[in-house]
Design a protein around this motif. Structure first.
Motif, PDB file in Angstrom:
ATOM      1  N   UNK A   4      39.452  46.505 101.574  1.00 30.59           N
ATOM      2  CA  UNK A   4      39.196  47.619 102.482  1.00 30.59           C
ATOM      3  C   UNK A   4      40.291  47.693 103.542  1.00 30.59           C
ATOM      4  N   UNK A   5      40.769  48.894 103.849  1.00 25.68           N
ATOM      5  CA  UNK A   5      41.783  49.028 104.889  1.00 25.68           C
ATOM      6  C   UNK A   5      41.204  48.726 106.259  1.00 25.68           C
ATOM      7  N   UNK A   6      42.012  48.294 107.195  1.00 26.46           N
ATOM      8  CA  UNK A   6      41.530  48.023 108.554  1.00 26.46           C
ATOM      9  C   UNK A   6      41.184  49.311 109.270  1.00 26.46           C
ATOM     10  N   UNK A  11      46.030  46.397 112.606  1.00 28.25           N
ATOM     11  CA  UNK A  11      46.842  46.089 111.442  1.00 28.25           C
ATOM     12  C   UNK A  11      46.063  45.411 110.342  1.00 28.25           C
ATOM     13  N   UNK A  12      45.009  44.660 110.711  1.00 27.43           N
ATOM     14  CA  UNK A  12      44.235  43.927 109.715  1.00 27.43           C
ATOM     15  C   UNK A  12      42.800  43.760 110.194  1.00 27.43           C
ATOM     16  N   UNK A  13      41.879  43.564 109.253  1.00 28.70           N
ATOM     17  CA  UNK A  13      40.511  43.168 109.600  1.00 28.70           C
ATOM     18  C   UNK A  13      40.308  41.689 109.322  1.00 28.70           C
ATOM     19  N   UNK A  14      41.263  41.061 108.645  1.00 27.99           N
ATOM     20  CA  UNK A  14      41.146  39.641 108.302  1.00 27.99           C
ATOM     21  C   UNK A  14      41.327  38.784 109.544  1.00 27.99           C
ATOM     22  N   UNK A  76      49.981  45.188 116.633  1.00 28.51           N
ATOM     23  CA  UNK A  76      49.299  44.962 115.362  1.00 28.51           C
ATOM     24  C   UNK A  76      50.166  45.054 114.134  1.00 28.51           C
ATOM     25  N   UNK A  77      51.487  44.883 114.265  1.00 27.15           N
ATOM     26  CA  UNK A  77      52.378  44.954 113.102  1.00 27.15           C
ATOM     27  C   UNK A  77      51.972  43.901 112.077  1.00 27.15           C
ATOM     28  N   UNK A  78      51.686  44.338 110.879  1.00 26.82           N
ATOM     29  CA  UNK A  78      51.139  43.432 109.869  1.00 26.82           C
ATOM     30  C   UNK A  78      52.112  42.337 109.492  1.00 26.82           C
ATOM     31  N   UNK A 269      47.952  37.609 104.734  1.00 21.95           N
ATOM     32  CA  UNK A 269      47.615  38.833 105.461  1.00 21.95           C
ATOM     33  C   UNK A 269      48.390  40.021 104.907  1.00 21.95           C
ATOM     34  N   UNK A 270      49.672  39.813 104.645  1.00 23.40           N
ATOM     35  CA  UNK A 270      50.513  40.900 104.150  1.00 23.40           C
ATOM     36  C   UNK A 270      50.092  41.333 102.737  1.00 23.40           C
ATOM     37  N   UNK A 271      49.764  40.364 101.889  1.00 21.31           N
ATOM     38  CA  UNK A 271      49.331  40.725 100.531  1.00 21.31           C
ATOM     39  C   UNK A 271      48.031  41.522 100.565  1.00 21.31           C
TER      40      UNK A 271
END
Length: 352
Positions: A4-6, A11-14, A76-78, A269-271
């Protein structure tokens, strides 16, 4: 696997466990399903720093000291290479890095203290390297402006790098520093596509705003350059020549680039980000990344970590060289900043 997109603006929900955590958390479905909002408000903690000037001996960067007013970055740059540093504070490199920020509220006091020490030898300070000194919380905290006021008063040289239009707030200080050859500014420009910017650097300034920064800084005599970093295979690398031309037209006289770096927790995170936003090309992107890093996600060796190696990395380097030559960028070496003007206030009084 579908990711799922953030939420918009992050930048991320992880929020993976940091590598120093003594325990690990795993999601477990106990049958009591609840909808948990994925968003989180930004939290700012205060830190009373013992020192604020950080030294380094890296041959990959052109400075030996830096100053970072903040830990974590709301942009928030991934891809941010600084994300793993949040582990030192028992925080996650994921969502924590974007939302649980730390401000060095005594930065001005400590900076003056360090610059005033007997025997201090001046050299350009890189301001805002680990995280952006002009990220959104700077509007209220004003730590970066305090630092610039001190550096101007001490006549100390400073390099700035940012992707925020907030730097124009301090145009008055930057113009005074530039008049004494005490400042240079690099604007990070990664894409001209607003939608790509939104998902890759959600709370950073728009491409148009960054080009405006180049124009306005150049107009008052501040030496400006552009940094195309990072270049991500099959995501934004096709824009390299366009980015350089747009920056040159806005006043940049020099340029640099960095190939995507994925140290430590950033790779996962990037993957996940790739699978959420570019599911059809995710595997291809990571394949090219690994080709540039000796088959791994990352190669930390000095001399290679910024540029990579192999056919794709070599082609990217060649494209950069050809474009810079055609556009007249990096045509001559920039004049170094003046370290001879350094004068701590009151230093002359000590002679009497």
């Amino acid at each position: 696997m579908t990711v799922s997109p953030p939420p918009r603006g992050r930048g991320t929900t992880d929020n993976p466990d940091n590598r120093y955590a003594p325990t690990r958390c795993e999601a477990f479905d106990d049958g009591w399903h609840q909808e948990v909002p994925p968003s989180r408000a930004t939290e700012v903690r205060q830190e009373l720093a013992k020192s604020v000037i950080t030294r380094n001996r890296s041959p990959d960067v052109g400075f030996d000291r830096s100053l970072n007013p903040y830990r974590g970055c709301e942009h928030g740059c991934i891809y941010c290479f600084a994300r793993p540093s949040h582990a030192y504070w028992d925080l996650s490199p994921g969502l924590d890095f974007e939302t649980r920020l730390i401000a060095k509220t005594n930065l001005a006091e400590r900076l003056e203290e360090q610059l005033s020490r007997p025997g201090y030898l001046p050299a350009p300070i890189a301001l805002g390297v680990n995280t952006d000194a002009y990220q959104p919380i700077e509007r209220e905290q004003r730590l970066t402006r305090q630092a610039l006021e001190i550096l101007l008063r001490y006549r100390h040289p400073v390099h700035l790098i940012t992707k925020s239009a907030l730097i124009l707030r301090d145009l008055d200080l930057l113009e005074q520093l530039a008049a004494q050859n005490l400042v240079s500014v690099a604007i990070s420009l990664t894409t001209l596509d607003n939608e790509l910017k939104r998902i890759m650097e959600p709370r950073a300034a728009s491409p148009a705003a960054r080009l405006r920064c180049l124009r306005e800084l150049h107009a008052v005599g501040v030496p400006v350059s552009v940094l195309c970093a990072p270049m991500i295979p099959m995501v934004n690398d096709a824009e390299l020549e366009q980015l350089l031309k747009a920056a040159r037209d806005a006043g940049a006289q020099s340029a640099g680039y960095v190939l995507l770096r994925l140290p430590l927790e950033i790779a996962e995170l990037f993957e996940d980000w790739l699978r959420a936003h570019f599911p059809q090309r995710a595997e291809h992107v990571m394949s090219l990344v690994r080709q540039c890093r000796g088959g791994a996600n990352y190669d930390s060796r000095f001399g290679l970590r910024m540029r990579g190696e192999g056919p794709f990395a070599d082609l990217l380097a060649r494209r950069f060289q050809v474009a810079c030559k055609r556009l007249g960028l990096n045509r001559r070496e920039l004049r170094g900043l003046d370290c001879q003007r350094f004068a701590p206030p009151g230093a002359q009084l000590a002679l009497w």
